[in-house]
Design a protein around this motif. Structure first.
Motif, PDB file in Angstrom:
ATOM      1  N   ARG A  36       8.666  12.797  -0.693  1.00 21.38           N
ATOM      2  CA  ARG A  36       8.065  11.592  -0.162  1.00 21.38           C
ATOM      3  C   ARG A  36       8.308  11.542   1.339  1.00 21.38           C
ATOM      4  NH1 ARG A  36       9.578  11.322  -4.957  1.00 21.38           N
ATOM      5  NH2 ARG A  36      11.797  10.971  -4.726  1.00 21.38           N
ATOM      6  N   PRO A  37       7.247  11.475   2.117  1.00 23.38           N
ATOM      7  CA  PRO A  37       7.416  11.385   3.572  1.00 23.38           C
ATOM      8  C   PRO A  37       7.847   9.974   3.986  1.00 23.38           C
ATOM      9  CG  PRO A  37       5.114  11.205   3.024  1.00 23.38           C
ATOM     10  CD  PRO A  37       5.841  11.477   1.723  1.00 23.38           C
ATOM     11  N   ALA A  38       8.283   9.859   5.220  1.00 23.05           N
ATOM     12  CA  ALA A  38       8.638   8.545   5.759  1.00 23.05           C
ATOM     13  C   ALA A  38       7.415   7.652   5.882  1.00 23.05           C
ATOM     14  CB  ALA A  38       9.313   8.710   7.122  1.00 23.05           C
ATOM     15  N   LEU A  39       6.244   8.258   6.122  1.00 19.89           N
ATOM     16  CA  LEU A  39       5.030   7.488   6.386  1.00 19.89           C
ATOM     17  C   LEU A  39       3.810   8.282   5.937  1.00 19.89           C
ATOM     18  CD1 LEU A  39       3.686   5.071   8.000  1.00 19.89           C
ATOM     19  CD2 LEU A  39       3.745   6.606   9.982  1.00 19.89           C
ATOM     20  N   HIS A  40       2.844   7.588   5.338  1.00 20.31           N
ATOM     21  CA  HIS A  40       1.534   8.179   5.036  1.00 20.31           C
ATOM     22  C   HIS A  40       0.524   7.629   6.029  1.00 20.31           C
ATOM     23  CE1 HIS A  40       2.237  10.100   1.104  1.00 20.31           C
ATOM     24  NE2 HIS A  40       3.107   9.127   0.911  1.00 20.31           N
ATOM     25  N   ILE A  41      -0.289   8.505   6.593  1.00 18.92           N
ATOM     26  CA  ILE A  41      -1.409   8.120   7.450  1.00 18.92           C
ATOM     27  C   ILE A  41      -2.663   8.591   6.731  1.00 18.92           C
ATOM     28  CG2 ILE A  41      -2.534   8.444   9.687  1.00 18.92           C
ATOM     29  CD1 ILE A  41       0.294   9.053  10.826  1.00 18.92           C
ATOM     30  N   ASP A  42      -3.441   7.628   6.224  1.00 19.12           N
ATOM     31  CA  ASP A  42      -4.590   7.935   5.373  1.00 19.12           C
ATOM     32  C   ASP A  42      -5.892   7.648   6.109  1.00 19.12           C
ATOM     33  OD1 ASP A  42      -6.284   8.435   3.240  1.00 19.12           O
ATOM     34  OD2 ASP A  42      -5.834   6.553   2.220  1.00 19.12           O
ATOM     35  N   THR A  43      -6.632   8.687   6.453  1.00 18.00           N
ATOM     36  CA  THR A  43      -7.879   8.492   7.193  1.00 18.00           C
ATOM     37  C   THR A  43      -8.943   7.783   6.354  1.00 18.00           C
ATOM     38  OG1 THR A  43      -8.573  10.757   6.660  1.00 18.00           O
ATOM     39  CG2 THR A  43      -7.497  10.398   8.803  1.00 18.00           C
ATOM     40  N   LEU A  44      -8.894   7.925   5.043  1.00 16.27           N
ATOM     41  CA  LEU A  44      -9.849   7.204   4.197  1.00 16.27           C
ATOM     42  C   LEU A  44      -9.618   5.701   4.303  1.00 16.27           C
ATOM     43  CD1 LEU A  44     -12.073   7.006   2.066  1.00 16.27           C
ATOM     44  CD2 LEU A  44     -10.325   7.451   0.329  1.00 16.27           C
ATOM     45  N   SER A  45      -8.390   5.274   4.186  1.00 17.04           N
ATOM     46  CA  SER A  45      -8.080   3.845   4.299  1.00 17.04           C
ATOM     47  C   SER A  45      -8.400   3.321   5.694  1.00 17.04           C
ATOM     48  CB  SER A  45      -6.609   3.596   3.972  1.00 17.04           C
ATOM     49  OG  SER A  45      -6.347   3.900   2.628  1.00 17.04           O
ATOM     50  N   MET A  46      -8.090   4.098   6.720  1.00 13.51           N
ATOM     51  CA  MET A  46      -8.387   3.673   8.084  1.00 13.51           C
ATOM     52  C   MET A  46      -9.897   3.552   8.293  1.00 13.51           C
ATOM     53  SD  MET A  46      -5.484   5.463  10.493  1.00 13.51           S
ATOM     54  CE  MET A  46      -5.845   7.144  10.083  1.00 13.51           C
ATOM     55  N   ALA A  47     -10.666   4.501   7.751  1.00 15.45           N
ATOM     56  CA  ALA A  47     -12.123   4.463   7.901  1.00 15.45           C
ATOM     57  C   ALA A  47     -12.714   3.233   7.225  1.00 15.45           C
ATOM     58  CB  ALA A  47     -12.748   5.729   7.320  1.00 15.45           C
ATOM     59  N   ARG A  48     -12.133   2.825   6.110  1.00 15.66           N
ATOM     60  CA  ARG A  48     -12.632   1.633   5.419  1.00 15.66           C
ATOM     61  C   ARG A  48     -12.459   0.390   6.279  1.00 15.66           C
ATOM     62  NH1 ARG A  48     -10.255   3.444  -0.455  1.00 15.66           N
ATOM     63  NH2 ARG A  48     -12.081   4.660  -1.077  1.00 15.66           N
ATOM     64  N   VAL A  49     -11.412   0.365   7.090  1.00 15.23           N
ATOM     65  CA  VAL A  49     -11.192  -0.763   7.998  1.00 15.23           C
ATOM     66  C   VAL A  49     -12.111  -0.651   9.214  1.00 15.23           C
ATOM     67  CG1 VAL A  49      -9.511  -1.838   9.553  1.00 15.23           C
ATOM     68  CG2 VAL A  49      -8.796  -1.095   7.266  1.00 15.23           C
ATOM     69  N   ILE A  50     -12.192   0.530   9.795  1.00 15.38           N
ATOM     70  CA  ILE A  50     -12.930   0.717  11.047  1.00 15.38           C
ATOM     71  C   ILE A  50     -14.442   0.736  10.833  1.00 15.38           C
ATOM     72  CG2 ILE A  50     -13.365   2.389  12.906  1.00 15.38           C
ATOM     73  CD1 ILE A  50     -10.315   3.074  12.678  1.00 15.38           C
ATOM     74  N   ASP A  51     -14.903   1.479   9.838  1.00 22.65           N
ATOM     75  CA  ASP A  51     -16.349   1.642   9.613  1.00 22.65           C
ATOM     76  C   ASP A  51     -16.887   0.743   8.507  1.00 22.65           C
ATOM     77  OD1 ASP A  51     -16.388   3.597  11.572  1.00 22.65           O
ATOM     78  OD2 ASP A  51     -16.253   5.250  10.141  1.00 22.65           O
ATOM     79  N   GLY A  52     -16.017   0.148   7.738  1.00 18.27           N
ATOM     80  CA  GLY A  52     -16.427  -0.701   6.620  1.00 18.27           C
ATOM     81  C   GLY A  52     -16.345   0.052   5.308  1.00 18.27           C
ATOM     82  N   PRO A  53     -16.068  -0.664   4.223  1.00 17.21           N
ATOM     83  CA  PRO A  53     -15.857  -0.006   2.932  1.00 17.21           C
ATOM     84  C   PRO A  53     -17.119   0.607   2.328  1.00 17.21           C
ATOM     85  CG  PRO A  53     -15.801  -2.387   2.685  1.00 17.21           C
ATOM     86  CD  PRO A  53     -15.870  -2.108   4.158  1.00 17.21           C
ATOM     87  N   LYS A  54     -18.289   0.214   2.812  1.00 21.64           N
ATOM     88  CA  LYS A  54     -19.538   0.727   2.242  1.00 21.64           C
ATOM     89  C   LYS A  54     -20.253   1.692   3.177  1.00 21.64           C
ATOM     90  CE  LYS A  54     -20.122  -3.291  -0.656  1.00 21.64           C
ATOM     91  NZ  LYS A  54     -20.965  -4.377  -1.084  1.00 21.64           N
ATOM     92  N   ALA A  55     -19.560   2.159   4.196  1.00 19.79           N
ATOM     93  CA  ALA A  55     -20.193   3.004   5.206  1.00 19.79           C
ATOM     94  C   ALA A  55     -20.388   4.443   4.761  1.00 19.79           C
ATOM     95  CB  ALA A  55     -19.369   2.982   6.496  1.00 19.79           C
ATOM     96  N   GLY A  56     -19.792   4.842   3.665  1.00 20.48           N
ATOM     97  CA  GLY A  56     -19.782   6.251   3.284  1.00 20.48           C
ATOM     98  C   GLY A  56     -18.613   6.903   3.976  1.00 20.48           C
ATOM     99  N   ASN A  57     -17.458   6.885   3.340  1.00 24.09           N
ATOM    100  CA  ASN A  57     -16.230   7.321   3.999  1.00 24.09           C
ATOM    101  C   ASN A  57     -15.655   8.612   3.436  1.00 24.09           C
ATOM    102  OD1 ASN A  57     -16.054   5.204   5.941  1.00 24.09           O
ATOM    103  ND2 ASN A  57     -15.549   3.818   4.278  1.00 24.09           N
ATOM    104  N   SER A  58     -16.514   9.445   2.882  1.00 24.33           N
ATOM    105  CA  SER A  58     -16.054  10.777   2.489  1.00 24.33           C
ATOM    106  C   SER A  58     -15.674  11.535   3.762  1.00 24.33           C
ATOM    107  CB  SER A  58     -17.159  11.540   1.754  1.00 24.33           C
ATOM    108  OG  SER A  58     -18.208  11.870   2.646  1.00 24.33           O
TER     109      SER A  58
END
Length: 169
Positions: A88-110
């Motif tokens: 288990r790392p100290a921190l996870h950085i998830d680009t999928l979760s970040m994209a949902r915030v930045i581009d919106g959850p329905k933007a197509g975040n593959s």
């Protein structure tokens, strides 16, 4: 803190896949098989490893208490790392979760959609040629191509994280 990117490539087929199962059911299923994993340290090029070498790497070459792990769909890669390797790392950085915030959850975040939308290159499609193949089914050339595909995923995910992180608190 070390920044490490990971991208696991695993066995899947018509009935055993993330599109047919929850992430948890897929990763905990007895059919789960890691084919390879790509690893990226900071901005250095990613490299790929098979399971034996990866196990040595995570046991002897990484201090997980000092790692920020960069993944696209951390639900998957993080669960594989935790469930199958007990890390288990100290921190996870998830680009999928970040994209949902930045581009919106329905933007197509593959990862493929994000690479195009944010201009960081092309994802590639070698994973489609791996369908139904266990590690033993790959030729050396096929395994190398799959490793390069996975490395590209790690490199593109890192690029996206560098775009997204300054936009989030």
């Amino acid at each position: 803190m070390d920044v490490i990117g990971l991208d696991f490539e695993t066995f899947y087929d018509d009935t055993y896949s993330l599109s047919k199962m929850t992430t948890e059911a897929y990763v905990r299923d007895p059919r789960f098989e890691m084919i390879l994993v790509s690893v990226k340290f900071d901005d250095s090029p990613a490299f790929w490893l098979l399971r034996d070498r990866f196990e040595h790497f995570i046991e002897h070459e990484v201090d997980w208490s000092q790692v920020a792990l960069v993944e696209h769909h951390a639900h998957f890669d993080g669960l594989v790392l935790n469930h199958h390797f007990n890390k288990r790392p100290a921190l996870h950085i998830d680009t999928l979760s970040m994209a949902r915030v930045i581009d919106g959850p329905k933007a197509g975040n593959s990862l493929e959609d994000l690479c195009v939308r944010h201009g960081v290159g092309v994802k590639g499609n070698y994973v489609t040629f791996a369908k139904g193949k266990h590690l033993a089914d790959f030729s050396v050339a096929e395994l190398h191509a799959y490793g390069q595909y996975s490395c590209n995923d790690s490199d593109r995910t890192y690029d996206l994280a560098n775009i997204f992180l300054p936009q989030l608190p």
